[in-house]
Write a protein that holds these residues in place. Structure first.
Motif, PDB file in Angstrom:
ATOM      1  N   GLY A  99      43.185  34.015  39.825  1.00  0.00           N
ATOM      2  CA  GLY A  99      42.078  34.412  38.957  1.00  0.00           C
ATOM      3  C   GLY A  99      41.816  35.903  39.040  1.00  0.00           C
ATOM      4  N   ALA A 100      40.911  36.369  38.182  1.00  0.00           N
ATOM      5  CA  ALA A 100      40.606  37.795  38.123  1.00  0.00           C
ATOM      6  C   ALA A 100      40.068  38.328  39.444  1.00  0.00           C
ATOM      7  CB  ALA A 100      39.596  38.052  36.997  1.00  0.00           C
ATOM      8  N   GLY A 150      41.640  45.321  36.422  1.00  0.00           N
ATOM      9  CA  GLY A 150      42.356  45.517  35.166  1.00  0.00           C
ATOM     10  C   GLY A 150      43.385  44.438  34.885  1.00  0.00           C
ATOM     11  N   VAL A 151      43.690  43.606  35.876  1.00  0.00           N
ATOM     12  CA  VAL A 151      44.635  42.503  35.676  1.00  0.00           C
ATOM     13  C   VAL A 151      43.837  41.217  35.537  1.00  0.00           C
ATOM     14  CG1 VAL A 151      46.570  41.209  36.621  1.00  0.00           C
ATOM     15  CG2 VAL A 151      46.399  43.681  37.028  1.00  0.00           C
TER      16      VAL A 151
END
Length: 387
Positions: free
Chosen positions: A172-173, A179-180
């Motif tokens: 997950g983020a 930024g990914v």
């Protein structure tokens, strides 16, 4: 060539004057209630050296008997005592009427002098050891079974690797760099199993060669061992190929099997047993070739190197290696039947002239099975002290 031990009388006199100076003879009719003390195997790992030390010093020794290999009686500073190597340990017997403190003190003093006696005897015997080895007065401990278990363990893992499931993971983020938004990884269980099987094959090859070398040393006593020209210590320290040639060189098929085994060793084992460097450095060193760049020393032959592939050995390749080992074992069994039968029995192998003469006589009269059974029975008696 006759062989004799160092002078017993001279060694015994030295012991009586030195390490065993406080020991004396027991009267034949001296008997009393006694308390048993078990001596440490760490302090006296070779009980027979104690029996020898006391015997040549003139003390009354006996044996074997029921559940006891030997016993010796003596006095220490006037106190009657006896020592015995029994089935479950080395035991020192002291008078039961001694106080606990007196027993502990006496026990410590007796053990100290016995250790000194053993060290003195060891110096004499070690000085004679090279001559004893040169004339074949030695026994090689049979480790075939333990080495076979190591080989069987790694072989079974190589042929049937532990199941590993595929692993797919999504990140997950909050688990990724800024930024990914998302990412994922995939790990192939089949690929990991193949890699594990390869590593176990390398271990199995190493274990097999260790067992093979050991068996060749044991088989040497049943082939053409000659203490006049052969040095057993040097033979044990030689390479596997030299052992193979010495024992099997005149046997039909030996050159073919050594060639095949050499190929397996050079391709699979050696690179991983010598710091990752294979013969010829095919894939482990790169040449800086002008106008070409860095290229492996083996050039296009590098395709044969296990270091050049992500999966060095396929399932069929692994099976081929073990098929060769099985074929080689069967061939040795057919060419050295008596030696392999003895080795498989677990019995240690003697190299002295008397034993080799017994083997030759048994073979000539077709009574090898009887000889093997006889020695097996003797070993069982010794193991259980059923004399």
């Amino acid at each position: 060539m006759a062989f004799s031990l160092p002078d017993d009388a001279e060694t015994g006199e030295h012991l009586k004057r030195g390490p065993l100076r406080d020991f004396g003879p027991r009267k034949p009719d001296d008997s009393y209630a006694s308390k048993r003390h078990t001596l440490s195997f760490h302090d006296f790992p070779v009980p027979r050296l104690l029996a020898y030390s006391l015997r040549i010093s003139g003390f009354n020794t006996g044996g074997p008997g029921e559940k006891v290999e030997w016993w010796a009686s003596f006095t220490y500073k006037g106190v009657g005592a006896s020592l015995a190597h029994e089935k479950f340990g080395l035991r020192l017997y002291l008078p039961a009427e001694l106080t606990e403190d007196a027993s502990i003190e006496l026990l410590d003093e007796i053990q100290t002098q016995l250790r000194s006696a053993v060290r003195a005897v060891e110096k004499v015997l070690l000085a004679k050891a090279p001559e004893m080895l040169a004339q074949g007065h030695d026994t090689v401990v049979n480790q075939h079974s333990s080495l076979e278990r190591a080989y069987a363990y790694f072989r079974s893992r190589a042929l049937d690797p532990i199941l590993i499931e595929d692993e797919y993971k999504v990140y997950g983020a909050d688990e990724l760099p800024k930024g990914v938004a998302s990412a994922s990884t995939f790990q192939s269980g089949i690929v990991l199993m193949q890699l594990n099987a390869f590593h176990d094959m390398i271990a199995a090859i190493t274990a097999y060669l260790s067992r093979l070398e050991h068996d060749l040393v044991l088989a040497f006593a049943f082939s053409n061992f000659d203490p006049g020209s052969d040095n057993l210590t040097s033979f044990i320290g030689s390479r596997w190929g030299e052992k193979f040639n010495r024992v099997l060189n005149t046997v039909s098929g030996s050159h073919q099997y050594r060639s095949q085994l050499t190929a397996v060793v050079e391709r699979w084992r050696n690179p991983y047993s010598h710091g990752g460097f294979e013969k010829g450095h095919a894939a482990t060193i790169y040449l800086h070739a002008p106008d070409i760049g860095a290229v492996p020393v083996g050039l296009t032959k590098v395709r044969e190197s296990p270091l050049f592939s992500f999966l060095p050995a396929t399932e069929s390749t692994i099976q081929e290696v073990f098929n060769l080992f099985d074929e080689l074992d069967a061939w040795m069994q057919s060419r050295l039947p008596e030696a392999i039968q003895w080795i498989s029995s677990g019995l240690d192998v003697r190299f002295d002239p008397d034993f080799r003469a017994q083997v030759e006589e048994a073979l000539a009269s077709d009574k090898f099975e009887e000889l093997l059974s006889y020695f097996a029975h003797r070993q069982d008696m010794a193991d259980n002290m059923d004399y």
